[in-house]
Motif scaffolding. Structure first.
Motif, PDB file in Angstrom:
ATOM      1  N   GLU A  71     -20.438 -25.679 -20.551  1.00 48.32           N
ATOM      2  CA  GLU A  71     -21.574 -26.536 -20.195  1.00 48.32           C
ATOM      3  C   GLU A  71     -22.886 -25.967 -20.748  1.00 48.32           C
ATOM      4  O   GLU A  71     -23.743 -26.710 -21.180  1.00 48.32           O
ATOM      5  CB  GLU A  71     -21.672 -26.708 -18.682  1.00 48.32           C
ATOM      6  N   ARG A  72     -23.005 -24.671 -20.760  1.00 47.77           N
ATOM      7  CA  ARG A  72     -24.238 -24.043 -21.221  1.00 47.77           C
ATOM      8  C   ARG A  72     -24.353 -24.054 -22.748  1.00 47.77           C
ATOM      9  O   ARG A  72     -25.427 -24.252 -23.296  1.00 47.77           O
ATOM     10  CB  ARG A  72     -24.300 -22.605 -20.718  1.00 47.77           C
ATOM     11  N   TYR A  73     -23.233 -23.815 -23.453  1.00 48.83           N
ATOM     12  CA  TYR A  73     -23.303 -23.562 -24.896  1.00 48.83           C
ATOM     13  C   TYR A  73     -22.568 -24.558 -25.781  1.00 48.83           C
ATOM     14  O   TYR A  73     -22.466 -24.345 -26.982  1.00 48.83           O
ATOM     15  CB  TYR A  73     -22.757 -22.156 -25.195  1.00 48.83           C
ATOM     16  N   LYS A  74     -22.077 -25.660 -25.244  1.00 44.38           N
ATOM     17  CA  LYS A  74     -21.234 -26.560 -26.040  1.00 44.38           C
ATOM     18  C   LYS A  74     -21.895 -27.056 -27.326  1.00 44.38           C
ATOM     19  O   LYS A  74     -21.205 -27.354 -28.285  1.00 44.38           O
ATOM     20  CB  LYS A  74     -20.743 -27.732 -25.204  1.00 44.38           C
ATOM     21  N   PHE A  75     -23.211 -27.117 -27.358  1.00 44.18           N
ATOM     22  CA  PHE A  75     -23.901 -27.587 -28.560  1.00 44.18           C
ATOM     23  C   PHE A  75     -24.580 -26.461 -29.343  1.00 44.18           C
ATOM     24  O   PHE A  75     -25.289 -26.711 -30.300  1.00 44.18           O
ATOM     25  CB  PHE A  75     -24.945 -28.650 -28.197  1.00 44.18           C
ATOM     26  N   ASP A  76     -24.391 -25.230 -28.933  1.00 47.07           N
ATOM     27  CA  ASP A  76     -25.147 -24.132 -29.527  1.00 47.07           C
ATOM     28  C   ASP A  76     -24.309 -23.010 -30.115  1.00 47.07           C
ATOM     29  O   ASP A  76     -24.853 -21.977 -30.477  1.00 47.07           O
ATOM     30  CB  ASP A  76     -26.079 -23.527 -28.467  1.00 47.07           C
ATOM     31  N   ILE A  77     -23.012 -23.140 -30.184  1.00 57.64           N
ATOM     32  CA  ILE A  77     -22.170 -22.048 -30.662  1.00 57.64           C
ATOM     33  C   ILE A  77     -22.382 -21.801 -32.153  1.00 57.64           C
ATOM     34  O   ILE A  77     -22.737 -22.729 -32.870  1.00 57.64           O
ATOM     35  CB  ILE A  77     -20.682 -22.309 -30.353  1.00 57.64           C
ATOM     36  N   PRO A  78     -22.174 -20.591 -32.626  1.00 60.03           N
ATOM     37  CA  PRO A  78     -21.841 -19.411 -31.851  1.00 60.03           C
ATOM     38  C   PRO A  78     -23.055 -18.876 -31.100  1.00 60.03           C
ATOM     39  O   PRO A  78     -24.195 -19.012 -31.543  1.00 60.03           O
ATOM     40  CB  PRO A  78     -21.354 -18.401 -32.881  1.00 60.03           C
ATOM     41  N   VAL A  79     -22.788 -18.254 -29.963  1.00 59.76           N
ATOM     42  CA  VAL A  79     -23.798 -17.604 -29.133  1.00 59.76           C
ATOM     43  C   VAL A  79     -23.333 -16.168 -28.930  1.00 59.76           C
ATOM     44  O   VAL A  79     -22.138 -15.928 -28.751  1.00 59.76           O
ATOM     45  CB  VAL A  79     -23.938 -18.323 -27.767  1.00 59.76           C
ATOM     46  N   PHE A  80     -24.266 -15.253 -28.928  1.00 59.43           N
ATOM     47  CA  PHE A  80     -23.942 -13.838 -28.753  1.00 59.43           C
ATOM     48  C   PHE A  80     -24.693 -13.266 -27.566  1.00 59.43           C
ATOM     49  O   PHE A  80     -25.890 -13.520 -27.406  1.00 59.43           O
ATOM     50  CB  PHE A  80     -24.336 -13.030 -30.004  1.00 59.43           C
ATOM     51  N   HIS A  81     -23.982 -12.509 -26.756  1.00 58.52           N
ATOM     52  CA  HIS A  81     -24.581 -11.718 -25.681  1.00 58.52           C
ATOM     53  C   HIS A  81     -24.340 -10.257 -26.019  1.00 58.52           C
ATOM     54  O   HIS A  81     -23.280  -9.905 -26.528  1.00 58.52           O
ATOM     55  CB  HIS A  81     -23.902 -12.010 -24.344  1.00 58.52           C
ATOM     56  N   MET A  88     -28.561 -13.920 -29.349  1.00 55.32           N
ATOM     57  CA  MET A  88     -28.875 -14.836 -30.451  1.00 55.32           C
ATOM     58  C   MET A  88     -27.861 -15.973 -30.458  1.00 55.32           C
ATOM     59  O   MET A  88     -26.828 -15.896 -29.803  1.00 55.32           O
ATOM     60  CB  MET A  88     -28.878 -14.101 -31.788  1.00 55.32           C
ATOM     61  N   MET A  89     -28.181 -17.008 -31.228  1.00 57.70           N
ATOM     62  CA  MET A  89     -27.238 -18.115 -31.378  1.00 57.70           C
ATOM     63  C   MET A  89     -27.307 -18.685 -32.789  1.00 57.70           C
ATOM     64  O   MET A  89     -28.238 -18.423 -33.530  1.00 57.70           O
ATOM     65  CB  MET A  89     -27.481 -19.218 -30.344  1.00 57.70           C
ATOM     66  N   HIS A  90     -26.293 -19.426 -33.128  1.00 55.33           N
ATOM     67  CA  HIS A  90     -26.119 -20.172 -34.380  1.00 55.33           C
ATOM     68  C   HIS A  90     -25.740 -19.311 -35.585  1.00 55.33           C
ATOM     69  O   HIS A  90     -24.761 -19.589 -36.231  1.00 55.33           O
ATOM     70  CB  HIS A  90     -27.326 -21.045 -34.705  1.00 55.33           C
ATOM     71  N   ARG A  91     -26.498 -18.318 -35.910  1.00 55.64           N
ATOM     72  CA  ARG A  91     -26.191 -17.438 -37.040  1.00 55.64           C
ATOM     73  C   ARG A  91     -26.426 -15.990 -36.627  1.00 55.64           C
ATOM     74  O   ARG A  91     -27.256 -15.706 -35.779  1.00 55.64           O
ATOM     75  CB  ARG A  91     -27.052 -17.759 -38.254  1.00 55.64           C
ATOM     76  N   VAL A  92     -25.724 -15.082 -37.293  1.00 53.89           N
ATOM     77  CA  VAL A  92     -25.919 -13.669 -37.020  1.00 53.89           C
ATOM     78  C   VAL A  92     -27.271 -13.247 -37.604  1.00 53.89           C
ATOM     79  O   VAL A  92     -27.532 -13.447 -38.781  1.00 53.89           O
ATOM     80  CB  VAL A  92     -24.792 -12.814 -37.640  1.00 53.89           C
ATOM     81  N   ASN A  93     -28.107 -12.683 -36.760  1.00 54.77           N
ATOM     82  CA  ASN A  93     -29.404 -12.170 -37.172  1.00 54.77           C
ATOM     83  C   ASN A  93     -29.307 -10.646 -37.117  1.00 54.77           C
ATOM     84  O   ASN A  93     -29.480 -10.035 -36.068  1.00 54.77           O
ATOM     85  CB  ASN A  93     -30.485 -12.690 -36.224  1.00 54.77           C
TER      86      ASN A  93
END
Length: 111
Positions: A71-81, A88-93
């Protein structure tokens, strides 16, 4: 943010190896990088390739037990903790990741 192609991937891998070697030499507990993902996700596949040598934890948000993350990340993957905190999300920074890892290293050595 970096887009990983060719030499950029090799530089990222070298940089992480060097950092992890320094951490393990100081007997610091390694940080946990968590990737939130689902299938299909080309950006997730790209991120997994770049980070494979440093893989700690991966959470498939489509599994029933991970519905809160879905529910939190369905439109934002990939997400990193990193250590349970959003990183971060979307691309590796890489620069952001390295900055946070350096912070953790300094905290672990009292610096």
């Amino acid at each position: 943010m970096l887009w990983f192609q060719g030499n950029s991937i090799q530089f990222a891998k070298y940089s992480f190896r060097l950092f992890l070697r320094n951490l393990s030499a100081s007997r610091t507990i390694l940080p946990v990088l968590t990737l939130f993902t689902k299938d299909p996700c080309p950006l997730c596949d790209e991120a997994k390739e770049v980070l494979e040598p440093y893989k700690n934890r991966e959470v498939d948000i489509t599994l029933p037990e991970n519905s809160v993350w879905y529910e939190r990340y369905k439109f934002d993957i990939p997400v990193f903790h990193l250590n349970g905190e959003f990183l971060m999300m979307h691309r590796v920074n890489i620069s952001k990741l390295e900055k946070q890892l350096q912070k953790l290293e300094q905290q672990g050595t009292g610096g």
